[in-house]
Design a protein around this motif. Structure first.
Motif, PDB file in Angstrom:
ATOM      1  N   THR A  50      34.186  35.410  32.331  1.00 14.25           N
ATOM      2  CA  THR A  50      34.790  36.639  32.836  1.00 14.25           C
ATOM      3  C   THR A  50      35.130  37.578  31.695  1.00 14.25           C
ATOM      4  N   VAL A  51      35.285  38.847  32.037  1.00 12.93           N
ATOM      5  CA  VAL A  51      35.829  39.856  31.133  1.00 12.93           C
ATOM      6  C   VAL A  51      36.661  40.797  31.987  1.00 12.93           C
ATOM      7  N   GLY A  52      37.798  41.241  31.450  1.00 17.13           N
ATOM      8  CA  GLY A  52      38.698  42.066  32.229  1.00 17.13           C
ATOM      9  C   GLY A  52      39.673  41.220  33.025  1.00 17.13           C
ATOM     10  N   SER A  53      40.530  41.883  33.796  1.00 19.61           N
ATOM     11  CA  SER A  53      41.518  41.141  34.576  1.00 19.61           C
ATOM     12  C   SER A  53      41.953  41.945  35.789  1.00 19.61           C
ATOM     13  N   VAL A  54      42.361  41.216  36.825  1.00 17.77           N
ATOM     14  CA  VAL A  54      42.885  41.829  38.044  1.00 17.77           C
ATOM     15  C   VAL A  54      44.256  41.271  38.404  1.00 17.77           C
ATOM     16  N   SER A  55      44.743  40.295  37.622  1.00 14.61           N
ATOM     17  CA  SER A  55      46.058  39.709  37.861  1.00 14.61           C
ATOM     18  C   SER A  55      46.530  39.067  36.577  1.00 14.61           C
ATOM     19  N   GLY A  56      47.535  38.201  36.680  1.00 16.16           N
ATOM     20  CA  GLY A  56      48.032  37.523  35.505  1.00 16.16           C
ATOM     21  C   GLY A  56      47.183  36.340  35.075  1.00 16.16           C
ATOM     22  N   GLY A  57      46.127  36.012  35.816  1.00 21.29           N
ATOM     23  CA  GLY A  57      45.247  34.921  35.431  1.00 21.29           C
ATOM     24  C   GLY A  57      44.901  33.972  36.552  1.00 21.29           C
ATOM     25  N   CYS A  58      45.836  33.738  37.477  1.00 24.43           N
ATOM     26  CA  CYS A  58      45.583  32.753  38.535  1.00 24.43           C
ATOM     27  C   CYS A  58      44.540  33.243  39.534  1.00 24.43           C
TER      28      CYS A  58
END
Length: 335
Positions: A50-58
């Motif tokens: 993955t690259v980027g984020s949409v939350s804190g990780g979970c």
């Protein structure tokens, strides 16, 4: 350093060029508290990278798990974009690391040539704002000029609309220790930074990843034409450099225009710009001076932190006290 969302698009293109299947994940909507705002991006490769984020990780971990379980498809020829929701219940919010009561919807989009990522990146590099409309029935993307402050929304039940804007940019007038700290911090925050100083004694000023110009500052402002994603900060303490650049910057779309100095010097500057250069009260009301939040800063690093905090707050739409009443955060070091 590119902003995270631009990195997501660029990495997605590279993965596609390598023959990898990629899922683009967009935060479509949020309710309550959420770690990432609507429009945030993440890319998920077919092997779980993955690259980027949409939350804190979970949530990212759960998406990877669902991919490996076959619950999420990445083949654009057979898998259509779809919406998923996380955090509907308190138990789910806790499970996925969302703040209590937080909920977010994610658009899952298998990428293909119809996704038009190369055109999107090219437009962003030209500092254009884009409206990106995704047809959920076909996966085809339509691009159009966008509004810089718009949020993702549904045009109708089949079309999801998101907005992408150019990289935030910081133009610093004057080189030196303060510029060195401020430029480095801003670059770490994803700003494209240029330092401008034509003075011979600053000819050797250089920092990796930071642009440097020896043009007259007002010439550079006119050439770059600051837009709604540009901040201009004068830190040279030389009115011959600062004033003309500020005059031009205050007549652009720059979201932030500021100058360091004591409250007394800031008041004198306003009077000078009004009486000798004809700036209006409305234009001068946009000038942040002394630049920076009142955090008692004394060292160049602390002053840089206070200025960048104010720049970021302004960029993010946080209401601040009017510039004339700002306590000086530079009075001790720069009387």
């Amino acid at each position: 350093m590119e902003p995270l969302d631009a990195q997501v698009l660029r990495q997605s293109l590279q993965w596609q060029a390598q023959g990898q299947r990629v899922l683009l994940v967009t935060v479509a909507r949020t309710w309550g508290s959420s770690p990432r705002p609507p429009g945030s991006l993440m890319a998920l490769r077919e092997d779980g990278l993955t690259v980027g984020s949409v939350s804190g990780g979970c949530v990212e971990d759960d998406l990877v798990h669902r991919l490996r379980q076959g619950d999420i498809g990445l083949d654009a020829a057979t898998d259509r974009p779809r919406l998923v929701r996380y955090g509907v219940t308190t138990e789910q919010a806790q499970r996925f690391g969302l703040p209590c009561g937080g909920t977010l919807e994610l658009m899952l989009e298998p990428l293909s040539a119809h996704s038009r990522l190369a055109e999107t990146l090219a437009a962003l590099e030209q500092r254009q704002s884009l409206q990106r409309t995704l047809d959920l029935r076909s996966g085809v993307v339509t691009l159009a000029p966008g509004a810089h402050d718009a949020v993702p929304h549904w045009a109708d039940e089949h079309h999801f609309v998101s907005q992408l804007g150019p990289q935030a940019r910081l133009l610093l007038i004057g080189a030196g220790d303060l510029s060195r700290y401020l430029a480095g911090m801003a670059r770490g925050m994803g700003f494209d930074v240029t330092v401008c100083d034509p003075r011979p004694e600053q000819a050797d000023w250089a920092e990796p990843g930071i642009g440097f110009s020896r043009e007259m500052p007002d010439d550079l402002v006119q050439r770059l034409r600051p837009d709604h994603r540009t901040a201009v900060v004068a830190v040279s303490h030389d009115p011959k450099l600062d004033d003309l650049a500020l005059i031009d910057a205050l007549q652009t779309e720059a979201f932030y225009v500021g100058a360091i100095g004591s409250r007394r010097n800031s008041a004198t500057r306003r009077q000078r710009l009004r009486e000798h250069f004809g700036l209006t009260d409305a234009q001068l009301d946009r000038l942040r001076g002394p630049a920076g939040l009142p955090i008692g800063s004394k060292t160049p690093a602390e002053i840089a932190l206070s200025i960048l905090a104010e720049v970021v707050a302004t960029k993010n739409g946080v209401a601040l006290a009017s510039a004339p009443s700002q306590p000086s955060t530079q009075a001790v070091t720069h009387p």
